[in-house]
Design an enzyme around this catalytic site. Sequence first.
Site, PDB file in Angstrom:
ATOM      1  N   SER A 142      21.888  14.766  27.684  1.00  0.00           N
ATOM      2  CA  SER A 142      20.770  14.523  26.773  1.00  0.00           C
ATOM      3  C   SER A 142      20.082  15.810  26.358  1.00  0.00           C
ATOM      4  O   SER A 142      19.471  15.888  25.288  1.00  0.00           O
ATOM      5  CB  SER A 142      19.729  13.613  27.447  1.00  0.00           C
ATOM      6  OG  SER A 142      20.220  12.312  27.507  1.00  0.00           O
ATOM      7  N   TYR A 271      15.105  31.211  32.223  1.00  0.00           N
ATOM      8  CA  TYR A 271      14.879  29.844  31.762  1.00  0.00           C
ATOM      9  C   TYR A 271      13.620  29.729  30.916  1.00  0.00           C
ATOM     10  O   TYR A 271      13.529  28.860  30.055  1.00  0.00           O
ATOM     11  CB  TYR A 271      14.902  28.857  32.939  1.00  0.00           C
ATOM     12  CG  TYR A 271      16.319  28.455  33.253  1.00  0.00           C
ATOM     13  CD1 TYR A 271      16.974  27.500  32.488  1.00  0.00           C
ATOM     14  CD2 TYR A 271      17.042  29.084  34.260  1.00  0.00           C
ATOM     15  CE1 TYR A 271      18.294  27.160  32.726  1.00  0.00           C
ATOM     16  CE2 TYR A 271      18.366  28.759  34.509  1.00  0.00           C
ATOM     17  CZ  TYR A 271      18.989  27.786  33.731  1.00  0.00           C
ATOM     18  OH  TYR A 271      20.298  27.466  33.959  1.00  0.00           O
ATOM     19  N   HIS A 428      16.376  25.887  39.857  1.00  0.00           N
ATOM     20  CA  HIS A 428      17.067  27.151  39.596  1.00  0.00           C
ATOM     21  C   HIS A 428      16.580  28.272  40.512  1.00  0.00           C
ATOM     22  O   HIS A 428      16.905  29.444  40.290  1.00  0.00           O
ATOM     23  CB  HIS A 428      16.907  27.550  38.121  1.00  0.00           C
ATOM     24  CG  HIS A 428      17.687  26.648  37.221  1.00  0.00           C
ATOM     25  ND1 HIS A 428      19.050  26.620  37.222  1.00  0.00           N
ATOM     26  CD2 HIS A 428      17.293  25.705  36.329  1.00  0.00           C
ATOM     27  CE1 HIS A 428      19.472  25.718  36.341  1.00  0.00           C
ATOM     28  NE2 HIS A 428      18.428  25.140  35.798  1.00  0.00           N
ATOM     29  N   HIS A 430      16.035  30.652  43.890  1.00  0.00           N
ATOM     30  CA  HIS A 430      16.867  31.280  44.917  1.00  0.00           C
ATOM     31  C   HIS A 430      16.051  31.416  46.203  1.00  0.00           C
ATOM     32  O   HIS A 430      14.824  31.422  46.171  1.00  0.00           O
ATOM     33  CB  HIS A 430      17.331  32.659  44.455  1.00  0.00           C
ATOM     34  CG  HIS A 430      18.387  32.599  43.386  1.00  0.00           C
ATOM     35  ND1 HIS A 430      19.133  33.683  43.011  1.00  0.00           N
ATOM     36  CD2 HIS A 430      18.824  31.570  42.622  1.00  0.00           C
ATOM     37  CE1 HIS A 430      19.989  33.337  42.049  1.00  0.00           C
ATOM     38  NE2 HIS A 430      19.812  32.048  41.792  1.00  0.00           N
TER      39      HIS A 430
HETATM   40 MG   LIG Z   1      19.203  22.747  35.114  1.00  0.00          MG
HETATM   41 MG   LIG Z   2      18.513  35.984  42.894  1.00  0.00          MG
END
Ligand SMILES: [Mg+2]
Ligand SMILES: [Mg+2]
Lengths: 748, 748
Positions: A142, A271, A428, A430
């Site tokens: 989507s 992002y 996302h 870490h």
């Molecule tokens: Mg994602």
């Molecule tokens: Mg990293």
Amino acid sequence: MKNSIIIFLLFNFLSLQGQHNEKITDSGSIIKKGIENIQSHLGKVPLFDASLQQVKEEVDEEMKREIRVPVPKDLAGGYTHERHKKNYATAQKAGVLYKILGEEKYAEYIKEMLLQYAKIYPDLPLHPAERSYARGKIFWQSLNDSNWLVAMSQAYDSIYEYLSEDERNYLEKDLFLPYANFLSIGNPKFFNRIHNHSTWGNAAVGMIGLVMKNDELVNRALYGLKETNIPENARDDDGGLILQEGQKAGFLANIEEAFSPSGYYTEGPYYQRYAMYPFMMFAKELENKRPEIGIFSYKDGVLIKAVYALLNLTDADGDFFPLNDAQKGMSLLNQSVVIAVDAAYYYGDQDPGLLSVAERQGKVSLDDAGMAVAMAIEQGKAEEFKKQSIDLTDGPQGNKGGVTVLRSEKADDVFSLVFKYTSQGDSHGHYDKLSFSFYNDGEEVIQDYGFARFVNIEPKNGGGYLKENTSWAKQSIAHNTITQNEKSHFNGDFDTGNKYHSEKYFSDFTKDNIQVVSAIEENAYPGTKLHRTLALLTNDIFQKPVVLDIFRIDGETENQYDLPFYYSGQIIATNFEYETPDELNKLGTGNGYQHLWTEAKGIAPGGNTRFNWSYNNRFYTLTQALKSNDSIILARIGASDPKFNLRRDPVYIARKKNTKNALFISILEPHGSYSPVTELGSNSFSQIEEIKVILDIDAYTGIEITGLQEKKIVFILSNEESSSSAKHQVKIKEKEFSWEGPYTIITK
Amino acid sequence: MKNSIIIFLLFNFLSLQGQHNEKITDSGSIIKKGIENIQSHLGKVPLFDASLQQVKEEVDEEMKREIRVPVPKDLAGGYTHERHKKNYATAQKAGVLYKILGEEKYAEYIKEMLLQYAKIYPDLPLHPAERSYARGKIFWQSLNDSNWLVAMSQAYDSIYEYLSEDERNYLEKDLFLPYANFLSIGNPKFFNRIHNHSTWGNAAVGMIGLVMKNDELVNRALYGLKETNIPENARDDDGGLILQEGQKAGFLANIEEAFSPSGYYTEGPYYQRYAMYPFMMFAKELENKRPEIGIFSYKDGVLIKAVYALLNLTDADGDFFPLNDAQKGMSLLNQSVVIAVDAAYYYGDQDPGLLSVAERQGKVSLDDAGMAVAMAIEQGKAEEFKKQSIDLTDGPQGNKGGVTVLRSEKADDVFSLVFKYTSQGDSHGHYDKLSFSFYNDGEEVIQDYGFARFVNIEPKNGGGYLKENTSWAKQSIAHNTITQNEKSHFNGDFDTGNKYHSEKYFSDFTKDNIQVVSAIEENAYPGTKLHRTLALLTNDIFQKPVVLDIFRIDGETENQYDLPFYYSGQIIATNFEYETPDELNKLGTGNGYQHLWTEAKGIAPGGNTRFNWSYNNRFYTLTQALKSNDSIILARIGASDPKFNLRRDPVYIARKKNTKNALFISILEPHGSYSPVTELGSNSFSQIEEIKVILDIDAYTGIEITGLQEKKIVFILSNEESSSSAKHQVKIKEKEFSWEGPYTIITK
Ligand SMILES: [Mg+2]
Ligand SMILES: [Mg+2]
Ligand SMILES: [Ca+2]
Ligand SMILES: [Ca+2]
Ligand SMILES: [Ca+2]
Ligand SMILES: [Mg+2]
Ligand SMILES: [Mg+2]
């Protein structure tokens, strides 16, 4: 010559315009007055003209071919996927050309394409690929369907008046309304989150709602679905939780939640750059059509602040620092950032610093904002965009840790140190609490690995995340921070990590000779307190600014602590002995350790440990005050990597074993230079004679740095009291030190 | 602003000149008329003015400090070494400033320095370091002592008239004459060779001879020592033989012997660049003071041709191809090349192409030649220096093989293929017969390793050659050519290698769609004939030009043949299975194999083997027609490297075992591109459907390449007859092919 052709072409367009001007009304982010303004300046504003010409060439080239609207079938990289992407991108641009140039062929092209989509859409099932938690119809997810609608809303908007009422009714009934409903009501898991996916979905539904004058859609976009029945533990493809407790939804909530008050986006700049496009595009249209919302003032103007945050999270060549999942080389040249910068200029305070960023981008958005930027540049208003040391908070209220960038310049070198003490960073994120990276100009001296993914490169798992992203790139040992007992922070568990964040201890950028930041992490390893202080020091005894790194660990049990430095370049010299094995073995068995080949093992000598390397014709030395018998491991990424998905980058790891409390004192020192043309090197050796811990008690840590000619610097850190007004007094070897605030530095 | 300051300063100098002009006469490479010409143009020729200003700043800075002439003690990198180097370089430049600007302080500075040298020289013993076959007095080797005298001759020349006769007599008696005698009569092993060392020695003695008007010295320099008693097997520090049979000596003999008729220098461009300085400096002075020699016409103008050879041995960014021992990044920006290019313009044919090279260099030599170049540039005469495909012969008579560069451009990409089939290349030669390297723009796609050395980086063996230069960089397996039975060419024996050279079979650059070169090596492995043909093909079926590589081996016994490709970049995909081990082992035990870690082993599938990688945002595919069961090894440099002296670069090796005759057919195909900013990739897949050997008999080898849409190319090579007029007729699968010359290409 090339320039004069462009101008000639543009004058030609102008002469063709009259006939269609009457059809253009307020539309999208360009209001009627804006269009007239743009048209009256065509051919006179080079950056705008060049940007327009580029778009025109692209669209004209694509329009030479027949419109194709294939039945959806492929994943990213495959034919149908790429075709539909190209379609919406071309339609959106053709719409801009129609508005600005008034040439009917562009409107016709869009109309024809939309009619073809309207014909197939009502009967389209879900996309056949079953990979996504929220499958689309045109695309496998989507998210991509939303990309389509964000672009097509603009295209539709551009030709709204060009179409007959019947045509509009048909398109809205068979295509746009069901499309918007599918993305929202039909996909609550996708639409009602605080996540970049939802931002796209919200913008898509809201933007088409604005064109259709459908308040229900606009409100749904702004405030989310009122009712959903999403299972409480639903997760997305990256393992991220769909629902958070007490969560709001919709575009405004996403603005609220996605950005910290300082404009930092919790997933990181890579992002953020992606999310900026729907945030900005919908915001621009809202500003024109729903000015009463005051979208650019929302949350104290956070959308504009976010642009500054983004620009401050770049290295000297404008590449984003690859925090969390991120592609290296993604930069402020990206189209989303072009749009964001122009909007920040136009809807913000007309900051002349943004103009130099636009110059560097080499293009502007083809609307009021872009024209304003291009004209201001033409008028010579551009000024340097000065990146300073900066604290960016994380979390919607700004109370979930953050990122600090320390910056310092010396002659030709521009140094940036990035220190991360954020929250998890969503799906996302870490496991990189208190990690840092260090740049000289645009070069990574101490690198963050970024993600393990080759976006849009089909043979690498269809361009998607590789399994090494989880097994390597997210793991703590892949970062320049402490790993305890060869386990990642929070034991690599997302839900646990997601609950916590590091805490800033203090930062101070007010002095000339030192910039410093300090943060504490108490949850990554229960029972162990990690406290890292990073300072950028400028002093006569160093040739260039150096990084002082005080990593203090307070553990309850005996542990092994590994502190890696992912240096770039080639080893020149060490002052410690090491053994290089006849066969290479993996450094460990899991949590990222299985991906490291042990190239050498050494033992810290008495006194300081020195590690000297060269990179990009510069020299660097890492000097550490380790205990003798601490070990040093030289390793290289690439083990357990059957598809060669990982880069073969090197690392220096300092290791302390069987210890509760530990103190890693390191100085990272850039020095000297080399030219392969003259073959002359300068200052290939460290300027530091010695670093010494002169005090380490619960309350204070004191470090003495001795440079050449016995010049000394003393740095004392208050470990337990960070207030800037607290008074301290300490006696070290018969010498009194007294100061106010969390640290003092004495140079003599 | 900066510019106007420079011009202002220069006008200031001009007003100071009058008083000393009368002291300037013909001197060095600038004759009196030249000086006047230069002076009359000061402030009007930007490139010259900028070059002068740069030198002036450097000299003025150095002149702020006291002159220091320490007792010689250190090796390269150490204090006394670097001090004496700085001294002669500054004196030489101060001389130029004195001549051009007429300011007495420069003359005084030189005089003072020379007097200090004259004071210590008579009592100086040999330099204490015993590393060299020809120790110097000021430096550890006579080579550096010669550098000193080449520079100081110029400095002395500049102030010749400024000094009193007594001063001159003193300097000549106590310094220059004994110095010149020491380098020549005192060092026959050094002075009487055909080697870049001797070129420096000859130039040093000749140049001081010209200033001193001492014909004996000049003749000694030009023609060498008549009598020496050098032992027959004497060798230099690199293992090179001092004496060759029937060897002449002196500067002219060095010109004769060092360059091939096409201007190629047998040690390769890196050392040629170094040797050009004494060749050019002495030649320029000879041209002024001994015009009757006609030095620039000597050997058919080879000194000028050598400049063109050098420029043609650069990649698109002007970096020299690192043939034999060579530092990567050494480029046409080097000062020796600046001088050489200006001289080639001035003493050659005023080629406007050289002017664009000078522009790129950004400076000119501060003499007649440099002024001529700078003025011509100012007059807008510069034209592009067009690098074409070129054959450069090796050997004094041009009959010892050679180097061919094939070049081809397509849109943004400039491809260069370098094929080496030379003689050994003296003591700096590598065992690299029929090796090639391949460049896209300035980037190494298939690299030559260069040398294992960090010049002037003290911690790396004092900046000298590392032992890995012998154990790795010179070995055959370190090159993109065949290694038989894991032994280097000539079994790695210099004396054997030195006897032989490869033979060019043919080359052809006359066609639009193909450029081809072919060469044969019969001595590297006695009993095995190596025949490699490399073609750069341009065709609709490829996106960009591709390299067709036909490596045909005719052996008497069963052998193992390894053919490596040292690709740069990261693996994207392969069509063959391979195993990656849990521990890394060395590929072999010697001859360079001990330096490779075996990262993966695979078996060639039936049909073609495909290996696809990305580098610098481009894609490349190596497609090979191997036999099934041939093996493929993916390895990485870095084993047996206890000091991390080697780069961790990867290699793909195709291996055939237990075979007498072998045919490696490879296509190296650049394709597509990627942008980390747009994240869009194009053409990440090979455009080649299949390559097939359709004929392989003693007389002919036929290859068929099938592209997408079944388009085909047939290439047939005559293996035994290379004459361009020979007629050939071959039937393959009922189809007749007939053509003239060593090969044919049929595209349909
Ligand atoms: Mg994602
Ligand atoms: Mg990293
Ligand atoms: Ca960068
Ligand atoms: Ca290059
Ligand atoms: Ca380059
Ligand atoms: Mg040598
Ligand atoms: Mg080589």
